[in-house]
Design a protein around this motif. Structure first.
Motif, PDB file in Angstrom:
ATOM      1  N   UNK A   1       0.883  -1.161   0.000  1.00 19.40           N
ATOM      2  CA  UNK A   1       0.000   0.000   0.000  1.00 19.40           C
ATOM      3  C   UNK A   1       0.923   1.213   0.000  1.00 19.40           C
ATOM      4  N   UNK A   2       0.657   2.155  -0.872  1.00 17.89           N
ATOM      5  CA  UNK A   2       1.537   3.318  -0.999  1.00 17.89           C
ATOM      6  C   UNK A   2       0.803   4.607  -0.644  1.00 17.89           C
ATOM      7  N   UNK A   3       1.480   5.454   0.104  1.00 17.33           N
ATOM      8  CA  UNK A   3       0.980   6.765   0.480  1.00 17.33           C
ATOM      9  C   UNK A   3       2.054   7.780   0.092  1.00 17.33           C
ATOM     10  N   UNK A   4       1.664   8.809  -0.641  1.00 15.76           N
ATOM     11  CA  UNK A   4       2.589   9.875  -1.012  1.00 15.76           C
ATOM     12  C   UNK A   4       2.272  11.098  -0.161  1.00 15.76           C
ATOM     13  N   UNK A   5       3.275  11.597   0.540  1.00 14.64           N
ATOM     14  CA  UNK A   5       3.132  12.844   1.284  1.00 14.64           C
ATOM     15  C   UNK A   5       3.473  13.985   0.328  1.00 14.64           C
ATOM     16  N   UNK A   6       2.450  14.520  -0.307  1.00 13.86           N
ATOM     17  CA  UNK A   6       2.679  15.449  -1.418  1.00 13.86           C
ATOM     18  C   UNK A   6       3.418  16.709  -1.012  1.00 13.86           C
ATOM     19  N   UNK A   7       3.270  17.134   0.228  1.00 10.65           N
ATOM     20  CA  UNK A   7       3.987  18.342   0.653  1.00 10.65           C
ATOM     21  C   UNK A   7       5.411  18.032   1.117  1.00 10.65           C
ATOM     22  N   UNK A   8       5.803  16.780   1.009  1.00  2.00           N
ATOM     23  CA  UNK A   8       7.180  16.350   1.308  1.00  2.00           C
ATOM     24  C   UNK A   8       7.891  15.924   0.022  1.00  2.00           C
ATOM     25  N   UNK A   9       7.364  16.361  -1.109  1.00  2.00           N
ATOM     26  CA  UNK A   9       7.922  16.027  -2.420  1.00  2.00           C
ATOM     27  C   UNK A   9       8.055  17.295  -3.248  1.00  2.00           C
ATOM     28  N   UNK A  10       8.913  17.243  -4.247  1.00  2.00           N
ATOM     29  CA  UNK A  10       9.035  18.357  -5.183  1.00  2.00           C
ATOM     30  C   UNK A  10       9.532  17.852  -6.525  1.00  2.00           C
ATOM     31  N   UNK A  11       9.111  18.553  -7.545  1.00  2.00           N
ATOM     32  CA  UNK A  11       9.662  18.376  -8.877  1.00  2.00           C
ATOM     33  C   UNK A  11      10.528  19.594  -9.163  1.00  2.00           C
TER      34      UNK A  11
ATOM     35  N   UNK B   1       1.866  13.872  -9.594  1.00  2.00           N
ATOM     36  CA  UNK B   1       0.843  13.477  -8.608  1.00  2.00           C
ATOM     37  C   UNK B   1      -0.436  13.020  -9.294  1.00  2.00           C
ATOM     38  N   UNK B   2      -0.836  13.716 -10.349  1.00  2.00           N
ATOM     39  CA  UNK B   2      -2.053  13.338 -11.069  1.00  2.00           C
ATOM     40  C   UNK B   2      -1.953  11.905 -11.581  1.00  2.00           C
ATOM     41  N   UNK B   3      -0.781  11.516 -12.033  1.00  2.00           N
ATOM     42  CA  UNK B   3      -0.590  10.159 -12.527  1.00  2.00           C
ATOM     43  C   UNK B   3      -0.474   9.110 -11.436  1.00  2.00           C
ATOM     44  N   UNK B   4      -0.151   9.536 -10.218  1.00  2.00           N
ATOM     45  CA  UNK B   4       0.037   8.577  -9.116  1.00  2.00           C
ATOM     46  C   UNK B   4      -1.234   8.308  -8.325  1.00  2.00           C
ATOM     47  N   UNK B   5      -2.235   9.159  -8.441  1.00  2.00           N
ATOM     48  CA  UNK B   5      -3.465   9.009  -7.646  1.00  2.00           C
ATOM     49  C   UNK B   5      -4.148   7.666  -7.857  1.00  2.00           C
ATOM     50  N   UNK B   6      -3.927   7.070  -8.987  1.00  2.00           N
ATOM     51  CA  UNK B   6      -4.534   5.763  -9.282  1.00  2.00           C
ATOM     52  C   UNK B   6      -3.877   4.634  -8.483  1.00  2.00           C
ATOM     53  N   UNK B   7      -2.617   4.835  -8.086  1.00  2.00           N
ATOM     54  CA  UNK B   7      -1.840   3.775  -7.454  1.00  2.00           C
ATOM     55  C   UNK B   7      -1.540   4.008  -5.980  1.00  2.00           C
ATOM     56  N   UNK B   8      -1.788   5.243  -5.492  1.00  2.00           N
ATOM     57  CA  UNK B   8      -1.397   5.588  -4.127  1.00  2.00           C
ATOM     58  C   UNK B   8      -2.388   6.575  -3.531  1.00  2.00           C
ATOM     59  N   UNK B   9      -2.415   6.584  -2.219  1.00  2.00           N
ATOM     60  CA  UNK B   9      -3.176   7.603  -1.507  1.00  2.00           C
ATOM     61  C   UNK B   9      -2.269   8.833  -1.421  1.00  2.00           C
ATOM     62  N   UNK B  10      -2.812  10.009  -1.736  1.00  2.00           N
ATOM     63  CA  UNK B  10      -2.061  11.244  -1.680  1.00  2.00           C
ATOM     64  C   UNK B  10      -2.541  12.019  -0.455  1.00  2.00           C
ATOM     65  N   UNK B  11      -1.603  12.385   0.419  1.00  2.00           N
ATOM     66  CA  UNK B  11      -1.957  13.142   1.620  1.00  2.00           C
ATOM     67  C   UNK B  11      -0.823  14.089   1.978  1.00  2.00           C
ATOM     68  N   UNK B  12      -1.006  14.816   3.069  1.00  2.00           N
ATOM     69  CA  UNK B  12       0.039  15.738   3.539  1.00  2.00           C
ATOM     70  C   UNK B  12       0.696  15.189   4.792  1.00  2.00           C
ATOM     71  N   UNK B  13       1.786  15.818   5.185  1.00  4.00           N
ATOM     72  CA  UNK B  13       2.493  15.408   6.411  1.00  4.00           C
ATOM     73  C   UNK B  13       1.588  15.520   7.614  1.00  4.00           C
ATOM     74  N   UNK B  14       0.761  16.546   7.670  1.00  6.71           N
ATOM     75  CA  UNK B  14      -0.129  16.715   8.818  1.00  6.71           C
ATOM     76  C   UNK B  14      -1.245  15.687   8.828  1.00  6.71           C
ATOM     77  N   UNK B  15      -1.719  15.272   7.673  1.00  7.58           N
ATOM     78  CA  UNK B  15      -2.738  14.217   7.618  1.00  7.58           C
ATOM     79  C   UNK B  15      -2.159  12.866   8.003  1.00  7.58           C
ATOM     80  N   UNK B  16      -0.889  12.673   7.714  1.00  5.43           N
ATOM     81  CA  UNK B  16      -0.183  11.426   8.069  1.00  5.43           C
ATOM     82  C   UNK B  16      -0.030  11.369   9.568  1.00  5.43           C
TER      83      UNK B  16
END
Length: 190
Positions: A155-165, A175-190
């Motif tokens: 199970x994969x969770x991406x902390x979107x505010x802990x990532x950068x391009x 991120x748009x391409x990863x939403x199908x494979x992982x839950x996207x959340x923030x550090x505070x939600x984690x």
């Protein structure tokens, strides 16, 4: 059944994210603008407080770059620039995210944190079923970790505010391409 998690902090090395690093012009501005430094520190602190193991994934090569294929536009550029040399300051984890004794340290020679590394055996030995992912770049190591992690039944969770391009658009597109494979959340939600 509750899955055991591990937070992976990926490619947050001096060459890429330190204000004086070789990649300072590429990632640092967006990381500052989006608060990635602060969010990543919070995520690491929250993981430690919850007894969630923290693992670090670092890209790096031998001083002669023997692991770099001449067919890789990404890593031949690193060789030309003289960056990502193992044992150098550049491949150390950025001090604000510093590993502690007992943390996992995985060195990789490709974009993927799984390819030809010890990551999978470590995750298996620790009984990990959920990967909480952070790092640079969103469209590189984070994307590769999500896609391969998914296909390896994590199970994969991406902390979107802990990532950068390198740009906001690159980050958002990844991120748009990863939403199908992982839950996207923030550090505070984690």
């Amino acid at each position: 059944m509750t899955l055991k998690s591990m937070l992976l902090v990926m490619d947050m090395i001096n060459d890429l994210v330190h204000p004086d690093g070789a990649g300072a012009k590429t990632y640092v501005p967006l990381m500052r603008e989006r608060g990635v430094y602060e969010a990543t520190k919070r995520a690491i602190a929250r993981a430690r407080a919850a007894d969630i193991p923290v693992g670090y994934v670092r890209v790096g090569f031998s001083p002669d770059y023997r692991e770099v294929s001449d067919r890789s536009p990404v890593f031949t550029g690193a060789r030309k620039a003289g960056i990502f040399q193992l044992g150098s300051w550049g491949t150390e984890v950025y001090a604000d995210f510093a590993p502690q004794p007992g943390d996992v340290d995985i060195v990789k020679h490709r974009v993927s944190p799984f390819y030809a590394t010890a990551l999978l055996p470590v995750l298996s030995a620790k009984g990990i079923g959920r990967l909480i992912l952070s790092g640079v770049s969103t469209n590189g190591v984070v994307s590769a970790a999500v896609r391969e992690g998914h296909d390896r039944d994590f199970e994969c969770v991406v902390l979107e505010d802990c990532c950068a391009g390198s740009t906001k658009e690159e980050h958002d597109y990844a991120l748009a391409g990863l939403r199908r494979f992982a839950k996207i959340m923030t550090a505070d939600e984690f």
